[in-house]
Design an enzyme around this catalytic site. Structure first.
Site, PDB file in Angstrom:
ATOM      1  N   ARG A 173       0.908  -0.782   0.138  1.00  0.00           N
ATOM      2  CA  ARG A 173      -0.027  -0.168   0.391  1.00  0.00           C
ATOM      3  C   ARG A 173       0.489   1.225  -0.025  1.00  0.00           C
ATOM      4  O   ARG A 173       1.149   1.080   0.488  1.00  0.00           O
ATOM      5  CB  ARG A 173      -0.898   0.256   0.812  1.00  0.00           C
ATOM      6  CG  ARG A 173      -1.682  -0.865   0.715  1.00  0.00           C
ATOM      7  CD  ARG A 173      -2.688  -0.763   2.428  1.00  0.00           C
ATOM      8  NE  ARG A 173      -3.899  -2.715   2.210  1.00  0.00           N
ATOM      9  CZ  ARG A 173      -3.472  -3.388   2.873  1.00  0.00           C
ATOM     10  NH1 ARG A 173      -2.389  -3.535   3.581  1.00  0.00           N
ATOM     11  NH2 ARG A 173      -5.098  -4.487   2.712  1.00  0.00           N
ATOM     12  N   HIS A 230      -0.388  -2.643  -4.805  1.00  0.00           N
ATOM     13  CA  HIS A 230       0.235  -3.517  -5.720  1.00  0.00           C
ATOM     14  C   HIS A 230       0.038  -2.963  -6.724  1.00  0.00           C
ATOM     15  O   HIS A 230      -0.401  -3.483  -7.481  1.00  0.00           O
ATOM     16  CB  HIS A 230      -1.220  -4.824  -5.582  1.00  0.00           C
ATOM     17  CG  HIS A 230      -1.058  -5.593  -4.457  1.00  0.00           C
ATOM     18  ND1 HIS A 230       0.274  -5.379  -3.450  1.00  0.00           N
ATOM     19  CD2 HIS A 230      -1.538  -6.811  -3.725  1.00  0.00           C
ATOM     20  CE1 HIS A 230       0.725  -6.718  -2.288  1.00  0.00           C
ATOM     21  NE2 HIS A 230      -1.006  -7.199  -2.454  1.00  0.00           N
ATOM     22  N   HIS A 262       3.242 -13.004  -5.213  1.00  0.00           N
ATOM     23  CA  HIS A 262       2.051 -12.911  -4.148  1.00  0.00           C
ATOM     24  C   HIS A 262       1.283 -14.017  -4.618  1.00  0.00           C
ATOM     25  O   HIS A 262       0.348 -14.517  -4.337  1.00  0.00           O
ATOM     26  CB  HIS A 262       1.307 -11.723  -5.235  1.00  0.00           C
ATOM     27  CG  HIS A 262      -0.125 -11.454  -3.950  1.00  0.00           C
ATOM     28  ND1 HIS A 262      -0.859 -12.491  -3.506  1.00  0.00           N
ATOM     29  CD2 HIS A 262      -0.123 -10.367  -3.622  1.00  0.00           C
ATOM     30  CE1 HIS A 262      -1.153 -11.763  -2.615  1.00  0.00           C
ATOM     31  NE2 HIS A 262      -1.229 -10.732  -1.902  1.00  0.00           N
ATOM     32  N   ASP A 284      -1.791  -9.719   8.554  1.00  0.00           N
ATOM     33  CA  ASP A 284      -1.476  -8.400   7.243  1.00  0.00           C
ATOM     34  C   ASP A 284      -0.282  -7.456   7.032  1.00  0.00           C
ATOM     35  O   ASP A 284      -0.943  -6.767   7.530  1.00  0.00           O
ATOM     36  CB  ASP A 284      -2.817  -7.917   6.322  1.00  0.00           C
ATOM     37  CG  ASP A 284      -2.900  -6.961   4.983  1.00  0.00           C
ATOM     38  OD1 ASP A 284      -1.535  -7.470   4.607  1.00  0.00           O
ATOM     39  OD2 ASP A 284      -3.592  -7.336   4.789  1.00  0.00           O
ATOM     40  N   GLU A 290       5.381 -12.466   1.413  1.00  0.00           N
ATOM     41  CA  GLU A 290       5.714 -12.048   0.393  1.00  0.00           C
ATOM     42  C   GLU A 290       6.830 -10.787   1.423  1.00  0.00           C
ATOM     43  O   GLU A 290       7.010  -9.946   1.640  1.00  0.00           O
ATOM     44  CB  GLU A 290       4.403  -9.976   0.048  1.00  0.00           C
ATOM     45  CG  GLU A 290       3.259 -11.166   0.008  1.00  0.00           C
ATOM     46  CD  GLU A 290       1.567 -10.246   0.077  1.00  0.00           C
ATOM     47  OE1 GLU A 290       1.992  -9.555  -0.191  1.00  0.00           O
ATOM     48  OE2 GLU A 290       1.529 -10.091   0.680  1.00  0.00           O
TER      49      GLU A 290
END
Length: 355
Positions: A86, A111, A182, A254, A316
């Site tokens: 982000r 992304h 991803h 996350d 990631e």
């Protein structure tokens, strides 16, 4: 190595005039096999031997380009760029010049925007039957990013059951870059329930807390005493429903962790007792982002099974989210004459019971 030509859906042809998509498979001497496509320079599947020697596909994905287009989750297995994760308010500045990006995640740019690298048909070259290079030239101003960016993503399948992904990029103007892969992994097998029984280890003392918009606050928190402490193996189920504020904000994990491991040592590991498969992650990147598929739902994958919430986990490897707006984070700036290079390695092992 085998390459198959994949037809583009009719409504796709105008957007990608004179482009074809392909499925490329690589097999090593140990019997492991991966499939890649030039649509999004993405990993489609990874067939890995389990403890019984049976091949299990451990990567979530679809069996057609249409499947990727129709999916609610568009990033399955994809190369993410120009900037993964982000950027707050879809804005950043370089040398006093402000750039505006698509706001496709609330007020954030996520992304690289809707037309990011995941949504491009890349050029390709296959070398030595074990290495695939994908190429994409992003024009100046694409999705609001400055500079013409030339990017190469290489996938190699080694005989040690390793997938090595290397990124390389140059720009003709000052810009920002942040790439990752991803892939969603389920070591029980793609579509085989959720991953909450996976034992996860992340060898990091620190993680980045988020605000309500899931943007790093600029602070760095110690993991000790929190749900984010994976320095010793624990299942995702253990703390994923914690009442800690950070878990509530993301509705699961996350979050980015600080990586101080050398490329020779794994920063993260996941293990399934069900299959015996262990995944280790090695990287040159300063961060590893753990995402537990908090918003997976309804998409039907290759095996015909629905991808449930928490149905896959992503490791990631990347620079930190919102880095262009946070001076304390490692720089993501790329200047003309410079070369950006990074590496991610996914290594698969079999762990015997009791080890």
């Amino acid at each position: 190595m085998t390459t198959y030509k994949l037809p583009l859906p009719k409504d796709f042809e105008g957007k990608y005039k004179n482009k074809n998509t392909h499925l490329i498979t690589l097999t090593n001497r140990a019997g492991m096999q991966i499939a890649l496509t030039d649509f999004g320079a993405r990993l489609v599947s990874a067939l890995v031997p389990d403890r019984n020697g049976d091949l299990i596909d451990v990567v979530l994905g679809f069996d057609s380009i249409q499947g990727y287009l129709n999916a609610k989750e568009h990033y399955h297995g994809a190369t993410i760029g120009r900037f993964c994760n982000r950027i707050a308010n879809g804005k950043f500045s370089i040398d006093g010049n402000e750039y505006s990006l698509p706001q496709n995640n609330g007020s954030n740019c996520l992304h690289g925007g809707n037309e990011g690298f995941h949504n491009k048909v890349w050029d390709r070259q296959v070398s030595f039957n074990k290495l695939v290079d994908f190429y994409y030239v992003s024009p100046d101003g694409e999705e609001g990013f400055p500079g013409e960016l030339k990017t190469t993503v290489s996938y190699e399948l080694t005989n040690f059951n390793e997938i090595i992904i290397k990124f390389r990029a140059t720009s003709n103007a000052p810009t920002v870059v942040n790439f990752t892969n991803h892939a969603y992994f389920n070591l029980n097998g793609e579509g085989n329930g959720d991953v909450l029984n996976h034992e996860v280890t992340i060898l990091s003392n620190e993680f980045l807390p988020l605000n309500e918009d899931q943007i790093p606050t600029g602070e760095i928190f110690l993991v000790e005493g929190t749900a984010f402490d994976f320095r010793q193996p624990k299942t995702l189920a253990e703390d994923i429903n914690s009442q800690e504020e950070q878990i509530k904000i993301a509705q699961g994990y996350d979050h980015s962790y600080v990586n101080n491991q050398p490329i020779s040592e794994p920063i993260a590991t996941a293990y399934s007792k069900e299959s015996g498969i262990e995944l280790q992650v090695f990287t040159t990147e300063p961060g590893i982002h753990l995402y537990t598929g908090n918003f997976l739902s309804d998409d039907v994958g290759k095996s015909g099974k629905k991808y449930l919430r928490f149905g896959g986990l992503c490791f990631e490897a990347q620079h930190f989210p919102d880095s262009p707006n946070q001076d304390i984070f490692p720089s993501v700036r790329l200047n003309p004459g410079e070369v950006f290079e990074s590496e991610i390695k996914f290594k698969f092992n079999i762990r015997k019971p009791g080890n």
